[in-house]
Design a protein around this motif. Sequence first.
Motif, PDB file in Angstrom:
ATOM      1  N   SER A 161       5.734 -63.771 -82.199  1.00 16.86           N
ATOM      2  CA  SER A 161       5.739 -62.313 -82.179  1.00 16.86           C
ATOM      3  C   SER A 161       6.388 -61.825 -80.886  1.00 16.86           C
ATOM      4  O   SER A 161       6.128 -62.342 -79.815  1.00 16.86           O
ATOM      5  N   GLN A 162       7.217 -60.793 -80.977  1.00 15.42           N
ATOM      6  CA  GLN A 162       7.926 -60.287 -79.806  1.00 15.42           C
ATOM      7  C   GLN A 162       7.303 -59.013 -79.235  1.00 15.42           C
ATOM      8  O   GLN A 162       7.768 -58.517 -78.231  1.00 15.42           O
ATOM      9  N   ASP A 163       6.267 -58.509 -79.880  1.00 14.00           N
ATOM     10  CA  ASP A 163       5.679 -57.265 -79.373  1.00 14.00           C
ATOM     11  C   ASP A 163       4.632 -57.584 -78.305  1.00 14.00           C
ATOM     12  O   ASP A 163       4.332 -58.720 -78.012  1.00 14.00           O
ATOM     13  N   GLU A 164       4.106 -56.548 -77.727  1.00 12.41           N
ATOM     14  CA  GLU A 164       3.151 -56.691 -76.629  1.00 12.41           C
ATOM     15  C   GLU A 164       1.698 -56.765 -77.097  1.00 12.41           C
ATOM     16  O   GLU A 164       0.789 -56.703 -76.284  1.00 12.41           O
ATOM     17  N   SER A 165       1.460 -56.893 -78.387  1.00 11.10           N
ATOM     18  CA  SER A 165       0.083 -56.913 -78.890  1.00 11.10           C
ATOM     19  C   SER A 165      -0.631 -58.217 -78.576  1.00 11.10           C
ATOM     20  O   SER A 165      -1.836 -58.322 -78.750  1.00 11.10           O
ATOM     21  N   ASN A 166       0.071 -59.238 -78.127  1.00  9.16           N
ATOM     22  CA  ASN A 166      -0.562 -60.503 -77.791  1.00  9.16           C
ATOM     23  C   ASN A 166      -1.553 -60.368 -76.641  1.00  9.16           C
ATOM     24  O   ASN A 166      -2.459 -61.184 -76.514  1.00  9.16           O
ATOM     25  N   PHE A 176      -1.633 -69.363 -81.512  1.00 10.04           N
ATOM     26  CA  PHE A 176      -0.706 -70.179 -82.289  1.00 10.04           C
ATOM     27  C   PHE A 176      -0.065 -69.362 -83.414  1.00 10.04           C
ATOM     28  O   PHE A 176       1.133 -69.471 -83.655  1.00 10.04           O
ATOM     29  N   LEU A 177      -0.853 -68.548 -84.098  1.00  7.61           N
ATOM     30  CA  LEU A 177      -0.331 -67.766 -85.213  1.00  7.61           C
ATOM     31  C   LEU A 177       0.648 -66.685 -84.778  1.00  7.61           C
ATOM     32  O   LEU A 177       1.529 -66.297 -85.537  1.00  7.61           O
ATOM     33  N   THR A 178       0.491 -66.177 -83.574  1.00  6.05           N
ATOM     34  CA  THR A 178       1.336 -65.072 -83.101  1.00  6.05           C
ATOM     35  C   THR A 178       2.357 -65.519 -82.063  1.00  6.05           C
ATOM     36  O   THR A 178       2.919 -64.688 -81.366  1.00  6.05           O
TER      37      THR A 178
END
Length: 92
Positions: A56-61, A51-53
């Motif tokens: 985010s558009q990067d691949e760290s998810n 939910f917090l991320t």
Amino acid sequence: MMVEFLSGAIMMGFAITALFFIRFYVRTRDSLFAIFAVSFTLLALERWMLFLTRYSQDESNAMIYLIRAFAFILITYGIVQKNRAPVVRGPT
């Protein structure tokens, strides 16, 4: 908006399930319940981090999903540990 609501409901379900397993562990001192409580707490934490991320558009998810994998590994370990045959030692 509906996705956030359902994700929050799932997170709440994981947290409540963890509380039930904590209660069962306190009552019985069975390690299976402690392992399940930790696993469901990790699953609730994983939902919160998603939910917090979410913007985010990067691949760290992708690293967040390792928490889910670890939780399922813990559940599997707990079940295998519970169903293992006890070691019977002969007279010495």
